[in-house]
Enzyme design. Sequence first.
Site, PDB file in Angstrom:
ATOM      1  N   CYS A  95      94.123  50.266 -83.124  1.00 17.03           N
ATOM      2  CA  CYS A  95      95.007  49.506 -82.240  1.00 17.03           C
ATOM      3  C   CYS A  95      95.170  48.083 -82.768  1.00 17.03           C
ATOM      4  O   CYS A  95      95.829  47.887 -83.780  1.00 17.03           O
ATOM      5  CB  CYS A  95      94.509  49.537 -80.800  1.00 17.03           C
ATOM      6  SG  CYS A  95      95.796  49.054 -79.609  1.00 17.03           S
ATOM      7  N   HIS A 180      93.707  55.268 -79.563  1.00 18.51           N
ATOM      8  CA  HIS A 180      92.286  54.995 -79.329  1.00 18.51           C
ATOM      9  C   HIS A 180      91.448  56.286 -79.276  1.00 18.51           C
ATOM     10  O   HIS A 180      91.106  56.756 -78.195  1.00 18.51           O
ATOM     11  CB  HIS A 180      92.107  54.247 -78.007  1.00 18.51           C
ATOM     12  CG  HIS A 180      92.530  52.820 -78.034  1.00 18.51           C
ATOM     13  ND1 HIS A 180      91.719  51.811 -78.518  1.00 18.51           N
ATOM     14  CD2 HIS A 180      93.675  52.216 -77.633  1.00 18.51           C
ATOM     15  CE1 HIS A 180      92.346  50.647 -78.410  1.00 18.51           C
ATOM     16  NE2 HIS A 180      93.539  50.865 -77.877  1.00 18.51           N
ATOM     17  N   GLU A 182      88.386  56.421 -79.914  1.00 26.99           N
ATOM     18  CA  GLU A 182      87.005  56.040 -79.591  1.00 26.99           C
ATOM     19  C   GLU A 182      86.703  56.042 -78.109  1.00 26.99           C
ATOM     20  O   GLU A 182      85.534  55.981 -77.686  1.00 26.99           O
ATOM     21  CB  GLU A 182      86.705  54.640 -80.157  1.00 26.99           C
ATOM     22  CG  GLU A 182      87.145  53.458 -79.321  1.00 26.99           C
ATOM     23  CD  GLU A 182      88.620  53.100 -79.425  1.00 26.99           C
ATOM     24  OE1 GLU A 182      89.003  52.005 -78.984  1.00 26.99           O
ATOM     25  OE2 GLU A 182      89.407  53.928 -79.938  1.00 26.99           O
TER      26      GLU A 182
END
Length: 239
Positions: A95, A180, A182
Amino acid sequence: MNNGAGAEPARILIVLHQETSIPGRVGTMLEKRGFHLDIRRPRFGDPLPYTMAEHAGAVVFGGPMSANDPDAFIKREIDWMAVPLKEDKPLLGICLGGQMLAKQLGARVKAHPKDQVEIGYYPIKATDAGEAMMRWPSRVYQWHREGFELPKGAELLAEGQVFANQAYRYGANAYGLQFHPEVTMRMMMRWTTKASDRLKLPGARNRRNHYAGRLFHDPAVERWLIAFLDHWIGRADQA
């Protein structure tokens, strides 16, 4: 790197942008692969290394700020990315990190022309180059108001409908992601609570969509992340 008896584990440099930020699932998976996480927050005074000689790779994560902000730490981080690029060390920008990498490579970061955002789950599609690399999920978790242009010399790996550029590769070891992978459920709960005002922005998904989307789409994202980390960094005993 030989991580035999008595050797220190290979280190991954982790760059975070808020005091409470964590590397989430990416950090957990890297630790399971035998890497030690060297977490630094340049925004709060942590230095970045002049060389990557003591690190197997680096991950620069996201944050609520913009890669276009005039803050000194933003410029320092963008400039610093030249270090792993020059040394051809694995570098991953997620990002904001992917946008910073794009700026280091000479591309622009900008808002959507109609001020649309991506906050929630949105579809992506792998390019031919992306499909040749691995299987990609059909929807991914997003939280951003700006996107990156494709840097000159980079290869587009995945496309989106709102923000066209979703993943790219530069050289053999540098990758930028707009989404994202994660994010854990706990992170999602925190983001949608503490930054709930962003759920009202044009194009943002409501909170219910975030949780329902995770139920349906996250297993494929998790499988993708495992395959991606295999490709990008492997295991510590292979670094």
